[in-house]
Design an enzyme around this catalytic site. Structure first.
Site, PDB file in Angstrom:
ATOM      1  N   VAL A   8       0.845  -1.212   0.000  1.00 40.81           N
ATOM      2  CA  VAL A   8       0.000   0.000   0.000  1.00 40.81           C
ATOM      3  C   VAL A   8       0.871   1.250   0.000  1.00 40.81           C
ATOM      4  O   VAL A   8       0.650   2.185  -0.781  1.00 40.81           O
ATOM      5  CB  VAL A   8      -0.950  -0.004   1.230  1.00 40.81           C
ATOM      6  CG1 VAL A   8      -1.653   1.342   1.380  1.00 40.81           C
ATOM      7  CG2 VAL A   8      -1.977  -1.139   1.111  1.00 40.81           C
ATOM      8  N   ILE A 111      -5.785 -15.352   9.558  1.00 39.34           N
ATOM      9  CA  ILE A 111      -5.360 -16.749   9.309  1.00 39.34           C
ATOM     10  C   ILE A 111      -6.567 -17.649   9.096  1.00 39.34           C
ATOM     11  O   ILE A 111      -6.454 -18.755   8.590  1.00 39.34           O
ATOM     12  CB  ILE A 111      -4.506 -17.293  10.478  1.00 39.34           C
ATOM     13  CG1 ILE A 111      -5.327 -17.409  11.765  1.00 39.34           C
ATOM     14  CG2 ILE A 111      -3.235 -16.488  10.673  1.00 39.34           C
ATOM     15  CD1 ILE A 111      -4.629 -18.231  12.855  1.00 39.34           C
ATOM     16  N   ASP A 112      -7.778 -17.157   9.477  1.00 36.27           N
ATOM     17  CA  ASP A 112      -8.972 -18.028   9.459  1.00 36.27           C
ATOM     18  C   ASP A 112      -9.483 -18.344   8.073  1.00 36.27           C
ATOM     19  O   ASP A 112     -10.273 -19.283   7.914  1.00 36.27           O
ATOM     20  CB  ASP A 112     -10.109 -17.362  10.254  1.00 36.27           C
ATOM     21  CG  ASP A 112      -9.742 -17.149  11.706  1.00 36.27           C
ATOM     22  OD1 ASP A 112     -10.508 -16.474  12.411  1.00 36.27           O
ATOM     23  OD2 ASP A 112      -8.667 -17.623  12.124  1.00 36.27           O
ATOM     24  N   ARG A 147       0.823 -43.942  19.476  1.00 38.38           N
ATOM     25  CA  ARG A 147      -0.234 -43.233  20.190  1.00 38.38           C
ATOM     26  C   ARG A 147      -1.229 -42.591  19.220  1.00 38.38           C
ATOM     27  O   ARG A 147      -0.925 -42.383  18.040  1.00 38.38           O
ATOM     28  CB  ARG A 147       0.366 -42.113  21.056  1.00 38.38           C
ATOM     29  CG  ARG A 147       1.003 -42.577  22.349  1.00 38.38           C
ATOM     30  CD  ARG A 147       1.757 -41.461  22.994  1.00 38.38           C
ATOM     31  NE  ARG A 147       2.187 -41.791  24.359  1.00 38.38           N
ATOM     32  CZ  ARG A 147       3.116 -41.109  25.016  1.00 38.38           C
ATOM     33  NH1 ARG A 147       3.715 -40.065  24.433  1.00 38.38           N
ATOM     34  NH2 ARG A 147       3.453 -41.435  26.247  1.00 38.38           N
ATOM     35  N   LYS A 198      -2.427 -49.715  11.463  1.00 39.16           N
ATOM     36  CA  LYS A 198      -1.935 -48.342  11.662  1.00 39.16           C
ATOM     37  C   LYS A 198      -1.315 -48.240  13.049  1.00 39.16           C
ATOM     38  O   LYS A 198      -1.929 -48.665  14.033  1.00 39.16           O
ATOM     39  CB  LYS A 198      -3.088 -47.335  11.563  1.00 39.16           C
ATOM     40  CG  LYS A 198      -3.415 -46.898  10.142  1.00 39.16           C
ATOM     41  CD  LYS A 198      -4.349 -45.696  10.144  1.00 39.16           C
ATOM     42  CE  LYS A 198      -4.568 -45.219   8.715  1.00 39.16           C
ATOM     43  NZ  LYS A 198      -5.263 -43.932   8.651  1.00 39.16           N
ATOM     44  N   ARG A 228      -2.839 -38.488  23.327  1.00 43.40           N
ATOM     45  CA  ARG A 228      -2.288 -37.210  23.793  1.00 43.40           C
ATOM     46  C   ARG A 228      -2.891 -36.072  22.960  1.00 43.40           C
ATOM     47  O   ARG A 228      -3.380 -36.302  21.852  1.00 43.40           O
ATOM     48  CB  ARG A 228      -0.756 -37.198  23.617  1.00 43.40           C
ATOM     49  CG  ARG A 228      -0.006 -38.177  24.507  1.00 43.40           C
ATOM     50  CD  ARG A 228      -0.066 -37.763  25.954  1.00 43.40           C
ATOM     51  NE  ARG A 228       0.779 -38.602  26.804  1.00 43.40           N
ATOM     52  CZ  ARG A 228       0.378 -39.760  27.345  1.00 43.40           C
ATOM     53  NH1 ARG A 228      -0.858 -40.228  27.076  1.00 43.40           N
ATOM     54  NH2 ARG A 228       1.190 -40.453  28.129  1.00 43.40           N
TER      55      ARG A 228
HETATM   56  O1  F6P Z   1      -9.232 -14.522  14.024  1.00 41.72           O
HETATM   57  C1  F6P Z   1      -7.903 -14.965  14.141  1.00 41.72           C
HETATM   58  C2  F6P Z   1      -7.747 -15.762  15.416  1.00 41.72           C
HETATM   59  O2  F6P Z   1      -6.439 -16.236  15.494  1.00 41.72           O
HETATM   60  C3  F6P Z   1      -8.712 -16.939  15.521  1.00 41.72           C
HETATM   61  O3  F6P Z   1      -8.303 -18.048  14.749  1.00 41.72           O
HETATM   62  C4  F6P Z   1      -8.662 -17.191  17.012  1.00 41.72           C
HETATM   63  O4  F6P Z   1      -9.807 -17.873  17.499  1.00 41.72           O
HETATM   64  C5  F6P Z   1      -8.633 -15.767  17.561  1.00 41.72           C
HETATM   65  O5  F6P Z   1      -8.013 -14.954  16.564  1.00 41.72           O
HETATM   66  C6  F6P Z   1      -7.864 -15.635  18.852  1.00 41.72           C
HETATM   67  O6  F6P Z   1      -8.058 -14.305  19.281  1.00 41.72           O
HETATM   68  P1  F6P Z   1      -7.053 -13.653  20.356  1.00 41.72           P
HETATM   69  O7  F6P Z   1      -5.748 -13.459  19.687  1.00 41.72           O
HETATM   70  O8  F6P Z   1      -7.737 -12.359  20.734  1.00 41.72           O
HETATM   71  O9  F6P Z   1      -6.957 -14.648  21.500  1.00 41.72           O
END
Ligand code: F6P
Length: 304
Positions: A8, A111-112, A147, A198, A228
């Site tokens: 930007v 990241i979602d 495990r 497996k 675990r």
């Molecule tokens: O929206 C991005 C994110 O990393 C989600 O994947 C996660 O649930 C949330 O933020 C965590 O939020 P914070 O960083 O406020 O704990």
């Protein structure tokens, strides 16, 4: 985000614009943490995770008064257009600013991967690779100890990280909020794998489904398999961005500036079938990001 901020700034200055950085998100906008940026301001950041502008969640910006303060700050600095880089919270703020008459362009950074109007969001690929690296490392100890491992990943209410990383990591089972699951089916798949020899199993759980620790407990109670749990948490939010994310961020950040140069506002940019696209920010946020159900089916078939 840094690669997008860099794009930007560089694109704007290339087209003789003055570019200002707003620090700490909407909280910083309200407080006036605004600084003019130069070409050198964004040097040596393209390879760094996070954002040099910092960020913050800002409940005050959900109020009309808070947004009014923000718009006053923008006008005080002679700022005529705003590029907002972030996830659904940032987008909601940009939508409100647009409704209140300030031209914004949204750039999908989370990241979602749960922002509508784009196939990919900035940060998703880097988070994926962090998760896949963790799955590969856990697979080593899972095999050695024979495990079962439950790995909980981020994604808030979306299952994209779990699905893509689970498919790439060869997980036996992937649990995502967009697909109902039955614990008995999970157990049956584990038993079937065990019967065919497996030595370990890996189950990826998106945090939107529930607690990986709880799911691990249920598995251990219902089977004879030593289990675990690893909750990956915030390591998914850092690290040097992948090439794919750097290129995506550069393309989207620069495209946002192009729209402002064309006098457009109230838009959000995205990538669809590898083409740059933009949508009406007031309209697109009524749509819901959907998971690729064909990919989910494939993950089940390949991990029989
Ligand atoms: O929206 C991005 C994110 O990393 C989600 O994947 C996660 O649930 C949330 O933020 C965590 O939020 P914070 O960083 O406020 O704990």
């Amino acid at each position: 985000m840094n690669a997008a901020v860099r794009a930007v700034v560089r694109k704007g200055i290339y087209h003789d614009m003055e570019v200002y950085g707003i620090y700490h998100g909407y909280a910083g906008l309200i407080a006036g943490h605004i600084e003019k940026l130069e070409l050198g301001s964004v040097g040596d950041i393209i390879h760094r995770g996070g954002t040099k502008l910092y960020t913050a969640r800002c409940p005050e910006f959900k109020t009309v008064e808070g947004r009014k303060k923000g718009i006053e700050q923008l006008k005080k600095h002679g700022i005529e257009g705003l590029v907002v880089i972030g996830g659904d919270g940032s987008y909601m703020g940009a939508k409100k600013l647009t409704e209140e008459g300030f031209p914004c362009i949204g750039v999908p950074g989370t990241i979602d991967n749960d922002i509508p109007g784009t196939d990919l969001t900035i940060g998703f690929d880097t988070a994926l690779n962090t998760v896949i690296d963790s799955i590969d490392k856990i697979r080593d100890t899972a095999t050695s100890h024979e495990r079962t491992y439950v790995i909980e990943v981020m994604g808030r209410h979306a299952g994209d990280i779990a699905l893509w990383a689970g498919l790439a990591g060869g997980a036996e089972t992937i649990l995502i909020p967009e697909a109902d699951f039955d614990m008995d089916d999970v157990i049956t798949r584990l038993d079937r794998g065990h019967e065919r020899g497996k030595k370990h199993s890996i189950i990826i759980v998106a945090e939107g489904v529930g607690s990986g620790v709880e799911i691990g407990k249920q598995i251990e109670e219902k089977t004879s398999f030593e289990t675990r749990v690893s909750v990956l948490g915030h390591i998914q939010r850092g690290g040097s961005p992948t090439a794919a994310d750097r290129v995506l961020a550069s393309r989207l950040g620069a495209y946002a500036v192009e729209l402002l140069i064309q006098g457009k506002g109230g838009r959000c940019v995205g990538i669809q079938s590898n083409k740059l696209v933009d949508h009406d920010i007031l309209e697109i946020l009524d749509h819901k990001h959907t998971i690729d159900h064909a990919m989910y089916q494939l993950s089940q078939e390949l991990s029989i």
